[in-house]
Design a protein around this motif. Structure first.
Motif, PDB file in Angstrom:
ATOM      1  N   SER A 303       0.842  -1.205   0.000  1.00 28.70           N
ATOM      2  CA  SER A 303       0.000   0.000   0.000  1.00 28.70           C
ATOM      3  C   SER A 303       0.871   1.246   0.000  1.00 28.70           C
ATOM      4  O   SER A 303       0.593   2.221  -0.715  1.00 28.70           O
ATOM      5  N   THR A 304       1.935   1.217   0.805  1.00 21.43           N
ATOM      6  CA  THR A 304       2.824   2.363   0.904  1.00 21.43           C
ATOM      7  C   THR A 304       3.544   2.614  -0.413  1.00 21.43           C
ATOM      8  O   THR A 304       3.687   3.766  -0.855  1.00 21.43           O
ATOM      9  N   ILE A 305       4.011   1.561  -1.047  1.00 24.14           N
ATOM     10  CA  ILE A 305       4.681   1.714  -2.344  1.00 24.14           C
ATOM     11  C   ILE A 305       3.714   2.288  -3.378  1.00 24.14           C
ATOM     12  O   ILE A 305       4.064   3.179  -4.164  1.00 24.14           O
ATOM     13  N   GLN A 306       2.475   1.801  -3.351  1.00 20.80           N
ATOM     14  CA  GLN A 306       1.455   2.296  -4.275  1.00 20.80           C
ATOM     15  C   GLN A 306       1.208   3.789  -4.045  1.00 20.80           C
ATOM     16  O   GLN A 306       1.066   4.573  -4.990  1.00 20.80           O
ATOM     17  N   LEU A 307       1.151   4.189  -2.769  1.00 23.81           N
ATOM     18  CA  LEU A 307       0.982   5.598  -2.439  1.00 23.81           C
ATOM     19  C   LEU A 307       2.203   6.405  -2.866  1.00 23.81           C
ATOM     20  O   LEU A 307       2.079   7.494  -3.457  1.00 23.81           O
ATOM     21  N   ALA A 308       3.394   5.887  -2.586  1.00 21.14           N
ATOM     22  CA  ALA A 308       4.630   6.615  -2.873  1.00 21.14           C
ATOM     23  C   ALA A 308       4.745   6.966  -4.353  1.00 21.14           C
ATOM     24  O   ALA A 308       5.280   8.033  -4.705  1.00 21.14           O
ATOM     25  N   ARG A 309       4.249   6.103  -5.208  1.00 21.67           N
ATOM     26  CA  ARG A 309       4.322   6.352  -6.648  1.00 21.67           C
ATOM     27  C   ARG A 309       3.544   7.610  -7.056  1.00 21.67           C
ATOM     28  O   ARG A 309       3.832   8.223  -8.077  1.00 21.67           O
ATOM     29  N   LEU A 310       2.555   7.988  -6.249  1.00 26.84           N
ATOM     30  CA  LEU A 310       1.705   9.129  -6.581  1.00 26.84           C
ATOM     31  C   LEU A 310       2.236  10.459  -6.054  1.00 26.84           C
ATOM     32  O   LEU A 310       1.796  11.516  -6.497  1.00 26.84           O
ATOM     33  N   LEU A 311       3.167  10.409  -5.110  1.00 27.25           N
ATOM     34  CA  LEU A 311       3.529  11.609  -4.371  1.00 27.25           C
ATOM     35  C   LEU A 311       4.342  12.646  -5.145  1.00 27.25           C
ATOM     36  O   LEU A 311       4.090  13.850  -5.008  1.00 27.25           O
ATOM     37  N   PRO A 312       5.317  12.240  -5.965  1.00 24.70           N
ATOM     38  CA  PRO A 312       6.106  13.275  -6.649  1.00 24.70           C
ATOM     39  C   PRO A 312       5.274  14.217  -7.508  1.00 24.70           C
ATOM     40  O   PRO A 312       5.518  15.431  -7.528  1.00 24.70           O
ATOM     41  N   GLU A 313       4.299  13.685  -8.201  1.00 25.03           N
ATOM     42  CA  GLU A 313       3.469  14.511  -9.080  1.00 25.03           C
ATOM     43  C   GLU A 313       2.692  15.558  -8.287  1.00 25.03           C
ATOM     44  O   GLU A 313       2.322  16.610  -8.814  1.00 25.03           O
ATOM     45  N   LEU A 314       2.445  15.280  -7.000  1.00 28.66           N
ATOM     46  CA  LEU A 314       1.705  16.211  -6.150  1.00 28.66           C
ATOM     47  C   LEU A 314       2.624  17.231  -5.475  1.00 28.66           C
ATOM     48  O   LEU A 314       2.145  18.108  -4.756  1.00 28.66           O
ATOM     49  N   GLY A 315       3.925  17.094  -5.692  1.00 24.62           N
ATOM     50  CA  GLY A 315       4.860  18.054  -5.114  1.00 24.62           C
ATOM     51  C   GLY A 315       5.463  17.625  -3.805  1.00 24.62           C
ATOM     52  O   GLY A 315       6.049  18.446  -3.083  1.00 24.62           O
ATOM     53  N   ALA A 354      14.376   1.788  -8.888  1.00 24.83           N
ATOM     54  CA  ALA A 354      14.294   0.923 -10.067  1.00 24.83           C
ATOM     55  C   ALA A 354      13.261   1.440 -11.061  1.00 24.83           C
ATOM     56  O   ALA A 354      13.402   1.249 -12.278  1.00 24.83           O
ATOM     57  N   GLU A 355      12.234   2.111 -10.544  1.00 27.85           N
ATOM     58  CA  GLU A 355      11.181   2.661 -11.403  1.00 27.85           C
ATOM     59  C   GLU A 355      11.507   4.067 -11.916  1.00 27.85           C
ATOM     60  O   GLU A 355      10.725   4.652 -12.661  1.00 27.85           O
ATOM     61  N   GLY A 356      12.653   4.600 -11.482  1.00 27.01           N
ATOM     62  CA  GLY A 356      13.043   5.928 -11.930  1.00 27.01           C
ATOM     63  C   GLY A 356      12.424   7.064 -11.161  1.00 27.01           C
ATOM     64  O   GLY A 356      12.497   8.226 -11.590  1.00 27.01           O
ATOM     65  N   SER A 357      11.802   6.774 -10.021  1.00 24.26           N
ATOM     66  CA  SER A 357      11.180   7.820  -9.210  1.00 24.26           C
ATOM     67  C   SER A 357      12.250   8.683  -8.554  1.00 24.26           C
ATOM     68  O   SER A 357      13.287   8.190  -8.103  1.00 24.26           O
TER      69      SER A 357
END
Length: 431
Positions: A303-315, A354-357
């Protein structure tokens, strides 16, 4: 004297005030003692003071929720001795958002003004100051732990006579079964029964986070952290164990994270683009192997990884990884899960890289030793990348010189406070 001293810091004019900064960085310098720039701020090393509750603030009158000089002698002292960033403890965005009546707030002018001297002192020592904005939700209106211990409890409710707010304890879901320890109205219980928040109250909550963030900026802070961990209100919304709503704020993963995302967007909109935003999360409820988790589902590492993927776009610039605190039946709590926090943080960092985040990852939890701290941050010494920063809490309480001692043990030549040069091992003529 006024020519010799810098008035805000009592540090001799013209002398370095950047304790914990490495004098010369070369290929041997561990990442732990290399600077890190996030937006417009630069940490002089990767060591931060974790937010730690002091429960020592006025609970009534004009100074309710107003931070005191105690913060200078505690977290300020750690910056004086080399920590890069000091994070002020969970700070209520609403009066009912405090953990106890003796916790800080940031909803009025007096509280904003009380924060300023602490920020100024930390800046005078070359450090950075952050504030952790929070709402305790169903874990609010409790008494300080010392009081609870005197009563023979792990937690004790705060009633009106303690300046508590028993009738204004809120959560994503309400009712006796949603009290944190599951004891409802039982006198032996340590937590109040929460009321389910209305959508109007949720909208007000989001607005209050933004207003507190604005106040933090006016007080001069360098980092705003949104507290979404340890079983407090946003964490309660994230987890299906504590969020049993059937509206757009409950049910699916997308609905349960909605409050957090709305808070992030609202905060990011009112603070300068140059200011970093961190989000602290409990990476897991530690309920996967319990009957509660099996029956209701729970918040997990995935769940945390799924959330983390969304965070950069939100600033959001950094996810601050902790764990636990959301349910009394969890396999680990916030404190005894410490070493597990760091293991999970390293896993999250590996996946994101690994995903480039570009999302930075920080962690906290029983970090006490020099080589342990080095290896957590040192990319290339492990199978995967290291975390970007570490936060240290209880070890600073035991050992205020921790940054300087770690540098010495690792053979890193760092700046010492000029006032303490006589204690410095090795050359003392750096100044």
């Amino acid at each position: 004297m006024t020519q010799y001293l810098k008035s805000s810091s009592s540090t001799p004019a013209g002398l370095p005030i950047t304790a914990g900064t490495t004098y010369k960085i070369d290929e041997k310098t561990p990442e732990l003692f290399r600077p890190l720039t996030i937006r417009s701020v630069t940490l002089r090393n990767r060591i931060c003071v974790s937010p730690m509750c002091l429960y020592s603030i006025a609970s009534s009158g004009p100074l309710t929720g107003v931070m005191t000089p105690l913060y200078i002698t505690t977290i300020g002292h750690n910056v004086f001795k080399g920590a890069a960033l000091a994070m002020i403890e969970a700070t209520g965005v609403q009066p009912s958002g405090r953990i106890t009546p003796h916790c800080p707030g940031l909803w009025n002018d007096a509280q904003q003004q009380g924060l300023r001297p602490i920020v100024d002192f930390i800046h005078s020592q070359g450090g950075l100051c952050g504030v952790q904005l929070s709402h305790a939700g169903r874990k609010s209106s409790t008494q300080p732990p010392l009081v609870a211990q005197q009563l023979g409890k792990s937690s004790a409710r705060a009633f009106e006579e303690h300046n508590g707010w028993p009738d204004d304890v809120l959560g994503p879901s309400g009712g006796a079964e949603h009290s944190w320890d599951g004891k409802g109205q039982d006198p032996s219980g340590g937590y109040h029964v929460p009321k389910e928040m209305t959508e109007f109250e949720i909208k007000e909550l989001v607005s209050n986070y933004a207003k507190s963030a604005e106040r933090a900026v006016k007080a001069g802070v360098d980092v705003v952290e949104i507290h979404a961990a340890h079983g407090y209100l946003i964490n309660q919304f994230l987890s299906p164990v504590t969020n049993r709503r059937t509206d757009r704020y409950g049910g699916s993963f997308e609905n349960r994270i909605r409050v957090l995302l709305e808070v992030i967007v609202a905060v990011r909109a009112v603070i300068p683009a140059s200011l970093p935003v961190f989000v602290r999360v409990s990476a897991t409820d530690w309920l996967e192997h319990t009957e509660v988790g099996k029956n209701l589902g729970s918040w997990t590492e995935e769940s945390t990884i799924q959330l983390a993927r969304l965070l950069p776009e939100l600033g959001v610039d950094l996810i601050d990884v902790s764990s636990g605190g959301n349910h009394h039946q969890a396999s680990f709590n916030v404190f005894d899960g410490g070493e597990k926090h760091t293991e999970i943080a390293l896993k999250i960092k590996q996946v994101l890289k690994a995903e480039g985040s570009k999302l930075l990852v920080g962690t906290v939890g029983l970090i006490t030793e020099a080589k342990q701290a080095r290896d957590l941050v040192q990319g290339g010494l492990r199978r995967g990348p290291g975390v970007d920063i570490i936060s240290v809490g209880r070890q600073f309480l035991r050992e205020p010189d921790w940054v300087l001692n770690v540098a010495s043990e690792l053979g890193v030549d760092v700046v010492w406070p000029v006032q303490l040069q006589r204690l410095r091992p090795g050359p003392t003529s750096r100044i």
